[in-house]
Enzyme design. Structure first.
Site, PDB file in Angstrom:
ATOM      1  N   HIS A 186       4.098  -5.562  -2.115  1.00 16.98           N
ATOM      2  CA  HIS A 186       3.787  -5.801  -3.342  1.00 16.98           C
ATOM      3  C   HIS A 186       4.141  -5.900  -4.455  1.00 16.98           C
ATOM      4  O   HIS A 186       4.335  -6.767  -5.127  1.00 16.98           O
ATOM      5  CB  HIS A 186       2.846  -4.246  -3.446  1.00 16.98           C
ATOM      6  CG  HIS A 186       2.256  -4.642  -4.750  1.00 16.98           C
ATOM      7  ND1 HIS A 186       1.224  -5.261  -5.410  1.00 16.98           N
ATOM      8  CD2 HIS A 186       2.306  -3.638  -5.855  1.00 16.98           C
ATOM      9  CE1 HIS A 186       0.738  -5.084  -6.771  1.00 16.98           C
ATOM     10  NE2 HIS A 186       1.559  -4.422  -6.935  1.00 16.98           N
TER      11      HIS A 186
ATOM     12  N   TYR B 267       0.885   0.079   5.514  1.00 16.55           N
ATOM     13  CA  TYR B 267      -0.696  -0.165   5.897  1.00 16.55           C
ATOM     14  C   TYR B 267      -1.312  -1.579   6.666  1.00 16.55           C
ATOM     15  O   TYR B 267      -1.847  -1.970   6.206  1.00 16.55           O
ATOM     16  CB  TYR B 267      -0.898  -0.197   4.431  1.00 16.55           C
ATOM     17  CG  TYR B 267      -0.218  -1.310   2.990  1.00 16.55           C
ATOM     18  CD1 TYR B 267      -0.866  -2.204   3.220  1.00 16.55           C
ATOM     19  CD2 TYR B 267       0.786  -0.180   2.444  1.00 16.55           C
ATOM     20  CE1 TYR B 267      -0.080  -3.174   2.030  1.00 16.55           C
ATOM     21  CE2 TYR B 267       1.334  -1.025   1.937  1.00 16.55           C
ATOM     22  CZ  TYR B 267       1.022  -2.542   1.805  1.00 16.55           C
ATOM     23  OH  TYR B 267       2.041  -2.962   0.323  1.00 16.55           O
TER      24      TYR B 267
ATOM     25  N   ARG C 198       0.169 -12.189   1.462  1.00 18.83           N
ATOM     26  CA  ARG C 198       2.622 -11.857   0.832  1.00 18.83           C
ATOM     27  C   ARG C 198       3.310 -11.262   2.323  1.00 18.83           C
ATOM     28  O   ARG C 198       2.808 -10.533   2.729  1.00 18.83           O
ATOM     29  CB  ARG C 198       2.548 -11.457  -0.552  1.00 18.83           C
ATOM     30  CG  ARG C 198       1.345  -9.759  -0.197  1.00 18.83           C
ATOM     31  CD  ARG C 198       1.817  -8.530  -1.186  1.00 18.83           C
ATOM     32  NE  ARG C 198       0.777  -7.427  -1.541  1.00 18.83           N
ATOM     33  CZ  ARG C 198       1.333  -6.248  -0.856  1.00 18.83           C
ATOM     34  NH1 ARG C 198       2.465  -6.212   0.343  1.00 18.83           N
ATOM     35  NH2 ARG C 198       1.073  -5.675  -0.351  1.00 18.83           N
TER      36      ARG C 198
END
Length: 370
Positions: free
Chosen positions: A273, A283, A269
């Site tokens: 999120h 991250y 992706r």
């Protein structure tokens, strides 16, 4: 006579041998070249163009939905860019009678199955009208509880089996969902009863901020199918042809009575999120993003179609403009929907209203009348 030498069982070696068998299935490489001609599903030119059209439309829908979310015109939204091959190509292998049980990122499949776009926008806003599916549309609203749709898909598939329907139930989750108990219970129960189900795990590398390698010690999610006694497939989730082929084959097996299949689509992706405050730069590195951008399913498929003289910049621009116009009209319809009231929710919750809800109804009726 010499004693027969006993053989020592090596479970570590057995595990390694099993894991080695789950090689990634691919048909179209990053340069848009066929590398597995034998597995090529040989879609017609019209089908190839339609699949590309849907993928381009879905990318624009994602971009516009992010923009609308930032404007405060949408509520909850989970970006989909990068997962078009996983989502749209798997859906392309389905029939109208098949039943989709989606996760919260799987709005595109529902739209291409027949969910009106304005209702998808209302769902994002938390409006009850977004969940009022049109008659004959075989879908459930996007599941927010991680992995719960796997249990539900097994139930729907068993119902189809009992009614002798020539249809399947298909469900989606991310690799984080494969850590939930519902995931294991769903695939195990479906396998035991040979239910006509397709279980797709979209391994987009991160369950929010948890990287895939921390999620499980297994080298693939697909190999978890072995424990349930069902086929498991590890497929390049950025390759539309490969995703279509394995989903089509899984559907054919299910219809014939050969039971369910677990498919892991290895994808990425590009966005956060969800739009609810996630910052992927905390991250993920830019190097990782750049590496996966080279595998973009739209770029890959575009190169392939252009090599066959089936796609052009002009065609793509037409699709993009159509998408923008339809999204504009749909958000206008969503804006025109009646404002949701508490009494609306209370009134549709129960067939026979309990006394305590009746009390609340009276209270809110009085408030809303002012």
């Amino acid at each position: 006579m010499a004693a027969k030498k006993s053989q020592q069982f090596d479970p570590v070696k057995t595990l390694a041998e099993i894991e080695e068998k789950f090689e990634m299935f691919q048909i179209l490489n990053e340069e848009g070249e066929i590398v597995n001609e034998e597995a090529n599903p040989n879609l017609s030119d019209e089908d190839l163009q339609e699949l590309m059209r849907r993928m381009v439309y879905t990318r624009i829908l994602d971009q516009r939905s992010i923009s609308l979310n930032r404007q405060g015109r949408l509520g909850f939204y989970a970006p989909t860019a990068g997962q078009e091959a996983s989502q749209i190509a798997s859906h392309f292998a389905l029939k109208k009678e098949d039943f989709i049980l989606p996760g919260y990122r799987d709005v595109p499949q529902l739209i291409w199955h027949g969910w009106p776009l304005e209702q998808a926008f209302l769902f994002s806003r938390g409006h009850f009208m977004g969940n009022q599916m049109p008659e004959g549309l075989n879908v459930l609203p996007p599941q927010i509880i991680i992995g719960a749709q796997y249990i539900q898909a097994t139930g729907v598939a068993l119902g189809m089996q009992k009614r002798k329907k020539d249809a399947v139930a298909i469900t989606y989750t991310g690799e984080g969902g494969s850590s939930q108990g519902d995931f294991y219970e769903g695939i195990n129960f479906a396998g035991s009863f040979r239910a006509p189900a397709i279980f797709i795990v979209q391994n987009n590398q991160y369950a929010i901020s948890t990287p895939r390698e921390v999620q499980t010690a297994a080298k693939t999610v697909a190999q978890k199918a072995v424990a349930a006694g069902i086929p498991g497939i590890f497929v390049d989730g950025m390759d539309p042809l490969a995703v279509y082929a394995v989903t089509r084959d899984a559907r054919e097996r299910a219809i014939k009575g050969d039971g369910p299949t677990l498919i892991e689509t290895f994808c990425y992706r590009y966005g956060p999120h969800t739009m609810a405050g996630d910052d992927p730069t905390r991250y993920r590195t830019s190097d990782i993003d750049s590496e996966w951008e080279k595998k973009d399913p739209l770029v890959r498929f575009r190169k392939y179609l252009e090599s066959k003289n089936l796609w052009s910049e002009e065609k793509e621009n037409e699709v993009m403009e159509q998408a923008k116009e339809e999204i504009k009209a749909a958000i206008k319809k969503a804006d025109a929907a009646p404002k949701q009231k508490v009494t609306d929710l209370l009134g549709i919750m129960y067939e026979e209203m309990p006394f305590n809800v009746k009390e609340q109804m009276d209270i809110y009726k009085a408030k809303e009348s002012k």
